[in-house]
Design an enzyme around this catalytic site. Sequence first.
Site, short mmCIF file in Angstrom:
data_model
loop_
_atom_site.label_atom_id
_atom_site.label_comp_id
_atom_site.label_asym_id
_atom_site.label_seq_id
_atom_site.Cartn_x
_atom_site.Cartn_y
_atom_site.Cartn_z
N HIS A 1 0.82 -1.21 0.00
CA HIS A 1 0.00 0.00 0.00
C HIS A 1 0.85 1.27 0.00
O HIS A 1 0.33 2.37 -0.16
CB HIS A 1 -1.00 -0.01 1.18
CG HIS A 1 -0.41 0.38 2.50
ND1 HIS A 1 0.02 -0.54 3.42
CD2 HIS A 1 -0.16 1.59 3.03
CE1 HIS A 1 0.51 0.10 4.48
NE2 HIS A 1 0.41 1.40 4.26
N ASP B 1 -0.19 -7.49 1.78
CA ASP B 1 0.32 -6.12 1.73
C ASP B 1 1.84 -6.14 1.80
O ASP B 1 2.44 -5.86 2.84
CB ASP B 1 -0.28 -5.32 2.90
CG ASP B 1 0.01 -3.84 2.79
OD1 ASP B 1 0.52 -3.39 1.75
OD2 ASP B 1 -0.27 -3.13 3.78
N GLY C 1 2.40 6.50 9.22
CA GLY C 1 3.69 6.89 8.65
C GLY C 1 4.76 5.83 8.78
O GLY C 1 5.76 5.87 8.11
N SER D 1 4.23 2.82 7.97
CA SER D 1 3.89 1.80 6.99
C SER D 1 5.10 1.33 6.22
O SER D 1 5.96 2.11 5.86
CB SER D 1 2.88 2.35 5.98
OG SER D 1 1.59 2.28 6.52
N GLY D 2 5.13 0.04 5.95
CA GLY D 2 6.21 -0.52 5.16
C GLY D 2 7.45 -0.85 5.97
O GLY D 2 8.30 -1.60 5.52
#
Length: 376
Positions: A187, A233, A324, A326-327
């Site tokens: 995402h 994801d 923030g 994320s990943g």
Amino acid sequence: MAQTMFDPASFTQNSCTNNNEWTTWFDSSDPNFTQGEHEITKHIQQLFPGFMCPDPIAIEAQTVTDGSPTQTGDVIRLTKDDGFMCLNQMVTDFKTKLCADYKVRYCCPTSSIGKPTIQTIPPVISTTRPTIANTCGRQVITPSYQRIVGGTEAVAHSWPWIVSLQSRDHFCGGTLIDNRHVVTAAHCIDSTNFRVIAGLHQRTNINGPRSQILGVQRVFVHEQYNKKTEANDIALVRLAQPAQFNDYVGAICLPGPDPQESERVTVAGWGVLSENGNSASSLRQVTVNVMNNQAQQAYRNSFDVRQQIGAGIPNIGGKDSCQGDSGGPLMYNANNQWYLSGVVSFGDGCGAAKYPGIYTRTSAYLTWLRSKMNTP
Ligand SMILES: [Ca+2]
């Protein structure tokens, strides 16, 4: 279907005697639909050299939950040299049956337990350390082990595998798994028009002496990524030029051991400090606990424990990870090496009580990651 608990089949619980003894139980992988379930002898020797021997005499397999391998109906293969394999996914009529979770232990000569199979490679203090199993997931700069609700600023460069994906500014985190590849969340990716900053501590200090600004050659987004449910994801970024490994930049290990319910894991990122807040100026970290059971209750329709990990701070809520982050990585320490157990995927707000953060379970995507890494 005949199922052997021991190999050799003539072996029994009580056969491991005299100068031999059983090792501890090993549970190095979790079952999943794509790969089945495997407890591989070589892998276990590499992961747990202190508890294993080079030449086991016999192997025993049991299910993790009730210790009864004959009740599962799984199609299995067990040999002391190769280990345990659940082969449902290779057999017609069994393809849709998820393998049970198995553990194995070995009968070893007592004197050879803890004798490494593979010669230990001495630490290489150069800028080109190879990213093999012995060197991944080890940092030169020791991280803080303080457990602070709400998180704390990380010791600068103590998580050398964390990178910042930046276009105008930081938008997502990522993790180096070798010097050409970064794992992040699907995402996070809507174009290949971004840069990867390694060796970063202050978010905006991209021209600092330890920073490496790396271009993007190619991005692989998981083909079954589902925007609605956030299933699968995960994405792999190939760098246009290799990261230079040194004291401030290195690679984490791919799993490996998976953290179990209530075990501690660490998340780090430049993510926002509160819901709808600003990004952090320095890298921050927080220690959380695996809370798959609570995640299952909180996100009944979208949480799949085979492919995701839930983690948060039990009963307190408090910050776990915000958008923030994320990943970025969910990191697990086993035998003094850090493993990329999860990728920050989603959460309901920032650390609301009873709503653990949800992480893509990296161990469920090892085949996918390796195939993309080997794609030209
Ligand atoms: Ca297992």
